[in-house]
Structure formats: structure tokens, C-alpha cells
Design an enzyme around this catalytic site. Sequence first.
Site, short mmCIF file in Angstrom:
data_model
loop_
_atom_site.label_atom_id
_atom_site.label_comp_id
_atom_site.label_asym_id
_atom_site.label_seq_id
_atom_site.Cartn_x
_atom_site.Cartn_y
_atom_site.Cartn_z
N HIS A 196 0.82 -1.22 0.00
CA HIS A 196 0.00 0.00 0.00
C HIS A 196 0.87 1.28 0.00
CE1 HIS A 196 -3.44 -2.53 1.13
NE2 HIS A 196 -2.75 -2.99 2.14
O1 RIB Z 1 -5.31 0.01 4.62
C1 RIB Z 1 -3.92 -0.02 4.41
C2 RIB Z 1 -3.25 1.05 5.22
O2 RIB Z 1 -3.50 0.81 6.60
C3 RIB Z 1 -1.71 1.02 5.08
O3 RIB Z 1 -1.22 2.32 5.25
C4 RIB Z 1 -1.29 0.16 6.22
O4 RIB Z 1 0.03 0.45 6.66
C5 RIB Z 1 -2.27 0.56 7.29
O5 RIB Z 1 -1.80 1.78 7.86
#
Ligand code: RIB
Length: 313
Positions: free
Chosen positions: A243
Site C-alpha cells: 500500500h
Molecule cells: O489500509 C492499508 C493502510 O492501513 C496502510 O497504510 C497500512 O500500513 C495501514 O496503515
Amino acid sequence: MPPRKIIIDTDPGQDDAVAILLAFASPEEIEVLGITAVAGNVPLELTAKNARIVCELANHTHIPVYAGCDRPLKRDLVTAEHVHGKTGLDGPVLPDPEMTLADGHAVDFIIDTLRAHEPGTVTLCPLGPLMNIATAFQKAPDIVDRVQEIVLMGGAYFEVGNITPTAEFNIYVDPEAADIVFKSGAPIVVMPLDVTHDALVTPHRNDAFRALNSKVGHAVAEMTDFFERFDKEKYGSEGAPLHDPCVTAYLIRPDLFSGRHVNVQIETQSELTMGMTVADWWRVTDRPPNAMFMNDVDADGFFDLLTERLARL
Ligand code: RIB
Ligand code: CA
């Protein structure tokens, strides 16, 4: 072109760690002014510790790490140990940090940094819940116009939610903070699950990290080995979605991503859809566009960039 000056606001988290490493490995494009830790994946004490672990892993202990907000503006903290493990950086065995936290609160660092630099020259890169950014905007409204851009990981539209049926974790933890940020008027680029779920660390891609045969390469591969089990179980996907590194990669190669400039609003009333990013993707309303909402990434190009850059550390 001089490197872009950024503040990374983060809740490490294995994927946050990779995003930070990618930034450190790209000095031609990115100058990290500081890291601000926020509660999210795990409580603040651990995110502030993990941020320093990552700085030491990359021999970047000159980068100041500040502790920020330890809870949402109005709600109880929700964490994600079920995804990231008890420490938030489960997977590799990494030593506790020797570097200390920088003095002062993260919110004040964000305010002071934006006031100290020319308007339009500092980019904020939130990788976790938005309490630090929202609190800074509330405490010092004058800084909003000084922000060059906010490039954040959060939200979801076509991909729907990962912590509830409609909400992505970073937004869900503090919908009120997200609402402040999305209504602030600052230019925003959003990396939602619609993009990050295409940035999957397949076994072949993780083997490329391991084949770097470096401290960083092995640490990233071991973080991914741990981090991927949640998404593989839940989505049957081929590997962990990276992500947060989508944010850093965008700063280096924006051409790897595509999306639309649309209106995005945050659900803060309905418990059923709390924290949903309501993107007017088809422009069916006359709500003014306020965010560049990405929905596609060249995944091979992303991983080629990431692997090539991690090899530098
Ligand atoms: O939903 C994914 C996000 O939530 C990413 O930033 C992960 O690190 C958590 O913070
Ligand atoms: Ca994160």
C-alpha cells in the site's frame, strides 16, 4: 529539478517501512525533512519505535523522528495487529533503536516546517490515519496554503473496504481527521486500495528482494513473508499489497499511476458506512473535485523501480 522536500507521516507497519526505505533510496527525487509517527497499525509508542528501527536499518539516523497523536480526534483508537503483528513490524528480527525521538510533538514539527519553508515547497506524505495532519491544520490554519501537495495512502472506492465492508483502515481509524484534510483545500493525491491492491508482492517479486542479498533486501522480504498472510487468506491474492510504497513511488515516477480528479467526501455520520471515501468517480454530482483519486498502477514498473532503489541501501 531539485528533490521534493517531504514529511512522511506514518504508522509503521511493514508497508510503511518499505515506503520509507524507498524514499531514503531516492535522494535525487526526494529529500525527507522528517518523519512524524502516528498511532494506527499499532499504538504510537510502537509506531514511533518502528520508524526509528527503519531509519537505523537504512543508516539514516540523521532523519528526525517525532511522536505525534496517540489517538483519533474523537474516537477510540482501532489498531491492526491482526495484519501487522504485535510489534507492527513482525517478520524480520531487527534490533531496538538506539536513536532517540526528536524533541517536540510531530504536529508542531509539521507546522514549524511548513512555516519555515517557502509556500508550495513541502509535500506531506501521510501513510496512516490522519490525526497529525488534521491537528496541524486545526492548530495553524495558515499552513494549509503553504502545502505543496498531500500524497496519501487511504480510502477505497471500487475496491471497497478492508477494515469494514465500506472503509479502508487509515480513513476508518479517524474519519473526522480525514474529513478535515479532504475539506482543507490543499491539493491531494490519493492512493486508495483501488491501486494498492494491484501492487502485490508475488513470490517472484519477493524473491527479487531476497536476491538483493543485503540487510535491507532480507528485511523487506521477511516483512512481506509475514505481512502477506492476511491478504492471501482474506482475498486469495498472490501476495501482500504494498500500500504505502505507492505514495513514495508516485513522487519518483508519477507516470506509473493514473486516476481522475474527482470529488471525494468522507462518511462521518453513518455507523454503517463510517470512514467510507465517497468518490464521485462518474461525476454524477456538481460537487467540486478536490482530489486526484488514483485507480491504476503499472505494477511491473512499480516493482522494477522498488527493487532497483532498494538495491542502493
Ligand atoms: O489500509 C492499508 C493502510 O492501513 C496502510 O497504510 C497500512 O500500513 C495501514 O496503515
Ligand atoms: Ca500505514
